[in-house]
Design a protein around this motif. Sequence first.
Motif, PDB file in Angstrom:
ATOM      1  N   ASN A 212       0.827  -1.221   0.000  1.00  0.00           N
ATOM      2  CA  ASN A 212       0.000   0.000   0.000  1.00  0.00           C
ATOM      3  C   ASN A 212       0.860   1.269   0.000  1.00  0.00           C
ATOM      4  O   ASN A 212       0.432   2.318   0.488  1.00  0.00           O
ATOM      5  CB  ASN A 212      -0.935   0.003   1.215  1.00  0.00           C
ATOM      6  CG  ASN A 212      -1.897  -1.175   1.179  1.00  0.00           C
ATOM      7  OD1 ASN A 212      -2.428  -1.518   0.124  1.00  0.00           O
ATOM      8  ND2 ASN A 212      -2.109  -1.814   2.322  1.00  0.00           N
ATOM      9  N   ALA A 213       2.049   1.170  -0.573  1.00  0.00           N
ATOM     10  CA  ALA A 213       2.991   2.297  -0.519  1.00  0.00           C
ATOM     11  C   ALA A 213       2.462   3.547  -1.213  1.00  0.00           C
ATOM     12  O   ALA A 213       2.697   4.666  -0.774  1.00  0.00           O
ATOM     13  CB  ALA A 213       4.324   1.894  -1.138  1.00  0.00           C
ATOM     14  N   THR A 214       1.733   3.374  -2.317  1.00  0.00           N
ATOM     15  CA  THR A 214       1.113   4.502  -3.006  1.00  0.00           C
ATOM     16  C   THR A 214      -0.324   4.104  -3.338  1.00  0.00           C
ATOM     17  O   THR A 214      -0.638   2.906  -3.440  1.00  0.00           O
ATOM     18  CB  THR A 214       1.836   4.862  -4.319  1.00  0.00           C
ATOM     19  OG1 THR A 214       1.665   3.797  -5.264  1.00  0.00           O
ATOM     20  CG2 THR A 214       3.327   5.098  -4.089  1.00  0.00           C
ATOM     21  N   PRO A 215      -1.219   5.068  -3.534  1.00  0.00           N
ATOM     22  CA  PRO A 215      -2.608   4.723  -3.865  1.00  0.00           C
ATOM     23  C   PRO A 215      -2.719   3.865  -5.126  1.00  0.00           C
ATOM     24  O   PRO A 215      -3.497   2.913  -5.158  1.00  0.00           O
ATOM     25  CB  PRO A 215      -3.276   6.091  -4.055  1.00  0.00           C
ATOM     26  CG  PRO A 215      -2.454   7.031  -3.222  1.00  0.00           C
ATOM     27  CD  PRO A 215      -1.047   6.518  -3.306  1.00  0.00           C
ATOM     28  N   LEU A 216      -1.926   4.191  -6.151  1.00  0.00           N
ATOM     29  CA  LEU A 216      -2.002   3.415  -7.389  1.00  0.00           C
ATOM     30  C   LEU A 216      -1.508   1.987  -7.170  1.00  0.00           C
ATOM     31  O   LEU A 216      -2.132   1.030  -7.637  1.00  0.00           O
ATOM     32  CB  LEU A 216      -1.183   4.089  -8.497  1.00  0.00           C
ATOM     33  CG  LEU A 216      -1.144   3.331  -9.835  1.00  0.00           C
ATOM     34  CD1 LEU A 216      -2.547   3.175 -10.425  1.00  0.00           C
ATOM     35  CD2 LEU A 216      -0.208   4.020 -10.825  1.00  0.00           C
ATOM     36  N   LEU A 217      -0.381   1.837  -6.469  1.00  0.00           N
ATOM     37  CA  LEU A 217       0.155   0.502  -6.191  1.00  0.00           C
ATOM     38  C   LEU A 217      -0.864  -0.324  -5.411  1.00  0.00           C
ATOM     39  O   LEU A 217      -1.131  -1.493  -5.726  1.00  0.00           O
ATOM     40  CB  LEU A 217       1.463   0.614  -5.400  1.00  0.00           C
ATOM     41  CG  LEU A 217       2.235  -0.681  -5.179  1.00  0.00           C
ATOM     42  CD1 LEU A 217       2.770  -1.235  -6.492  1.00  0.00           C
ATOM     43  CD2 LEU A 217       3.387  -0.471  -4.195  1.00  0.00           C
ATOM     44  N   SER A 218      -1.449   0.286  -4.411  1.00  0.00           N
ATOM     45  CA  SER A 218      -2.445  -0.396  -3.581  1.00  0.00           C
ATOM     46  C   SER A 218      -3.627  -0.876  -4.427  1.00  0.00           C
ATOM     47  O   SER A 218      -4.049  -2.044  -4.346  1.00  0.00           O
ATOM     48  CB  SER A 218      -2.924   0.560  -2.485  1.00  0.00           C
ATOM     49  OG  SER A 218      -3.899  -0.051  -1.690  1.00  0.00           O
ATOM     50  N   TYR A 219      -4.149  -0.002  -5.277  1.00  0.00           N
ATOM     51  CA  TYR A 219      -5.296  -0.351  -6.123  1.00  0.00           C
ATOM     52  C   TYR A 219      -4.922  -1.440  -7.122  1.00  0.00           C
ATOM     53  O   TYR A 219      -5.649  -2.418  -7.312  1.00  0.00           O
ATOM     54  CB  TYR A 219      -5.807   0.889  -6.867  1.00  0.00           C
ATOM     55  CG  TYR A 219      -6.946   0.565  -7.814  1.00  0.00           C
ATOM     56  CD1 TYR A 219      -8.208   0.237  -7.310  1.00  0.00           C
ATOM     57  CD2 TYR A 219      -6.743   0.536  -9.187  1.00  0.00           C
ATOM     58  CE1 TYR A 219      -9.248  -0.108  -8.167  1.00  0.00           C
ATOM     59  CE2 TYR A 219      -7.771   0.199 -10.052  1.00  0.00           C
ATOM     60  CZ  TYR A 219      -9.032  -0.123  -9.533  1.00  0.00           C
ATOM     61  OH  TYR A 219     -10.046  -0.481 -10.385  1.00  0.00           O
ATOM     62  N   ARG A 220      -3.743  -1.279  -7.743  1.00  0.00           N
ATOM     63  CA  ARG A 220      -3.325  -2.242  -8.764  1.00  0.00           C
ATOM     64  C   ARG A 220      -3.105  -3.633  -8.171  1.00  0.00           C
ATOM     65  O   ARG A 220      -3.477  -4.648  -8.777  1.00  0.00           O
ATOM     66  CB  ARG A 220      -2.043  -1.727  -9.435  1.00  0.00           C
ATOM     67  CG  ARG A 220      -1.431  -2.656 -10.468  1.00  0.00           C
ATOM     68  CD  ARG A 220      -2.368  -2.909 -11.654  1.00  0.00           C
ATOM     69  NE  ARG A 220      -1.792  -3.851 -12.607  1.00  0.00           N
ATOM     70  CZ  ARG A 220      -1.891  -5.182 -12.506  1.00  0.00           C
ATOM     71  NH1 ARG A 220      -2.544  -5.732 -11.483  1.00  0.00           N
ATOM     72  NH2 ARG A 220      -1.348  -5.969 -13.402  1.00  0.00           N
ATOM     73  N   LEU A 221      -2.496  -3.691  -6.978  1.00  0.00           N
ATOM     74  CA  LEU A 221      -2.195  -5.006  -6.389  1.00  0.00           C
ATOM     75  C   LEU A 221      -3.454  -5.729  -5.909  1.00  0.00           C
ATOM     76  O   LEU A 221      -3.443  -6.957  -5.783  1.00  0.00           O
ATOM     77  CB  LEU A 221      -1.177  -4.868  -5.252  1.00  0.00           C
ATOM     78  CG  LEU A 221       0.257  -4.577  -5.719  1.00  0.00           C
ATOM     79  CD1 LEU A 221       1.181  -4.369  -4.538  1.00  0.00           C
ATOM     80  CD2 LEU A 221       0.786  -5.699  -6.615  1.00  0.00           C
ATOM     81  N   LYS A 222      -4.530  -4.988  -5.679  1.00  0.00           N
ATOM     82  CA  LYS A 222      -5.798  -5.641  -5.328  1.00  0.00           C
ATOM     83  C   LYS A 222      -6.346  -6.455  -6.508  1.00  0.00           C
ATOM     84  O   LYS A 222      -7.165  -7.356  -6.332  1.00  0.00           O
ATOM     85  CB  LYS A 222      -6.826  -4.614  -4.850  1.00  0.00           C
ATOM     86  CG  LYS A 222      -6.522  -4.094  -3.446  1.00  0.00           C
ATOM     87  CD  LYS A 222      -7.602  -3.137  -2.951  1.00  0.00           C
ATOM     88  CE  LYS A 222      -7.357  -2.734  -1.497  1.00  0.00           C
ATOM     89  NZ  LYS A 222      -6.165  -1.892  -1.336  1.00  0.00           N
ATOM     90  N   GLN A 223      -5.889  -6.134  -7.718  1.00  0.00           N
ATOM     91  CA  GLN A 223      -6.323  -6.882  -8.914  1.00  0.00           C
ATOM     92  C   GLN A 223      -5.404  -8.085  -9.185  1.00  0.00           C
ATOM     93  O   GLN A 223      -5.669  -8.878 -10.090  1.00  0.00           O
ATOM     94  CB  GLN A 223      -6.305  -5.993 -10.173  1.00  0.00           C
ATOM     95  CG  GLN A 223      -6.631  -4.523  -9.987  1.00  0.00           C
ATOM     96  CD  GLN A 223      -8.008  -4.271  -9.405  1.00  0.00           C
ATOM     97  OE1 GLN A 223      -8.964  -4.931  -9.773  1.00  0.00           O
ATOM     98  NE2 GLN A 223      -8.079  -3.343  -8.463  1.00  0.00           N
ATOM     99  N   SER A 224      -4.313  -8.196  -8.421  1.00  0.00           N
ATOM    100  CA  SER A 224      -3.318  -9.227  -8.729  1.00  0.00           C
ATOM    101  C   SER A 224      -3.835 -10.630  -8.427  1.00  0.00           C
ATOM    102  O   SER A 224      -4.453 -10.871  -7.395  1.00  0.00           O
ATOM    103  CB  SER A 224      -2.044  -8.975  -7.918  1.00  0.00           C
ATOM    104  OG  SER A 224      -1.113  -9.998  -8.149  1.00  0.00           O
ATOM    105  N   LYS A 225      -3.545 -11.559  -9.334  1.00  0.00           N
ATOM    106  CA  LYS A 225      -4.055 -12.932  -9.210  1.00  0.00           C
ATOM    107  C   LYS A 225      -3.035 -13.885  -8.598  1.00  0.00           C
ATOM    108  O   LYS A 225      -3.392 -14.967  -8.141  1.00  0.00           O
ATOM    109  CB  LYS A 225      -4.481 -13.456 -10.584  1.00  0.00           C
ATOM    110  CG  LYS A 225      -5.615 -12.653 -11.217  1.00  0.00           C
ATOM    111  CD  LYS A 225      -5.921 -13.149 -12.631  1.00  0.00           C
ATOM    112  CE  LYS A 225      -6.924 -12.239 -13.335  1.00  0.00           C
ATOM    113  NZ  LYS A 225      -6.383 -10.885 -13.584  1.00  0.00           N
TER     114      LYS A 225
END
Length: 434
Positions: free
Chosen positions: A390-403
Amino acid sequence: MPLTRKAYRAAILHSIADPAEVGIEASYEYFEDGLLVVDDGKISAVGHASELLPTLPTDIEINHYQDALITPGFIDTHIHLPQTGMVGAYGEQLLDWLNTYTFPCESQFGDKAHADEVADIFIKELLRNGTTTALVFGSVHPQSVNSFFEAAEKLDLRMIAGKVMMDRNAPDYLVDTAESSYVDSKALIERWHGKGRLHYAVTPRFAPTSTPEQLTLAGQLLTEYPDMYMQTHISENLKEIEWVKELFPERKGYLDVYDHYQLLGERSVFAHGVHLCDDECARLAETGSAISFCPTSNLFLGSGLFNLPMAEKHKLNVGLGTDVGGGTSFSLLQTLNEAYKVMQLQGARLSPFKSLYLATLGGARALRLEDRIGNLRPGSDADFLVLDYNATPLLSYRLKQSKNIAETLFVLMTLGDDRTVAQTYAAGALVHQR
């Protein structure tokens, strides 16, 4: 005796082999809910939390990280301490860049106060970016190396550095002599090599700035101290290669210059190697020498694209280098972002697990330190990182989509930077906290 055993719980990932040799699946260990146990600065256990927790004393301190990944500390196999103040310098290719920016910046390192200040900034930047071991060029001044090692020793870091040897083709204010470079290097070796977790590297800058006499003495130092490192540059830029041919017409090519002066060997690391040929890769591999792949710098200075598949074909040891100040970031995550693009431009793929290998175990192998760093196996030094999902908002959002972990790792390497490194540990001690 105070209790020095601690445990760290999070997702844990480390390389155990080169994917090019064993395939991707056999190249890493991943524990989705993992536990890392540290005793007296060394790793004593790593595995699934469910299996290790019952084996631990009830009063052990456990640091539990949510939404985080523990990896080995990153290893930077090529970086310049004295170029910290001119990183991001505009508009030149290698040889003009050296004369316009680098040499004037390096001229200040005879001054202890300046060298101490930059060493402090430099080490803080390394640790902020998760780099726990680096192979470092000083300047021509012994003081640059003394300041760096003094700062590294205080934190018990595993670092390798050397005073640049340079007795021609540089400004008068920045050259040594063949004899003085030998005497100064020897004094630094006697003072620092093997002290704590510090090692010395014999450091001729590159063939054009050393006379045959100086290269002979560099080779002599390696004979006198067989466990010494050697670092220099090779085949970075086409004009540089032409210059080497003019200066050493009697040699077969650039690598042959170093080979002739007995500078190849198991602890020799050559930065760049962008324009190596097959025969040179084979010779490097045969002698146990390594290459430092510096993609950010190679793009920034317009040097070219390193041929990683050719190096793999010859089973040549390759580590990753930021090459600050030719490179524009201390972050090995950002360096891997560029490495991926360098491979794409050549129609090749760089898997996230190969990237992890290059930044950790591959660097350790290039430095012949894989029994101490570069992985999280029991017995290794406890040099490790906590990467924050969750280091940055974009990283946090993107990693929630990670499979899966492959996707997570790749996203960390494309979107991650110094902000991603929540904590850095060296020999079990917390040396950086974001």
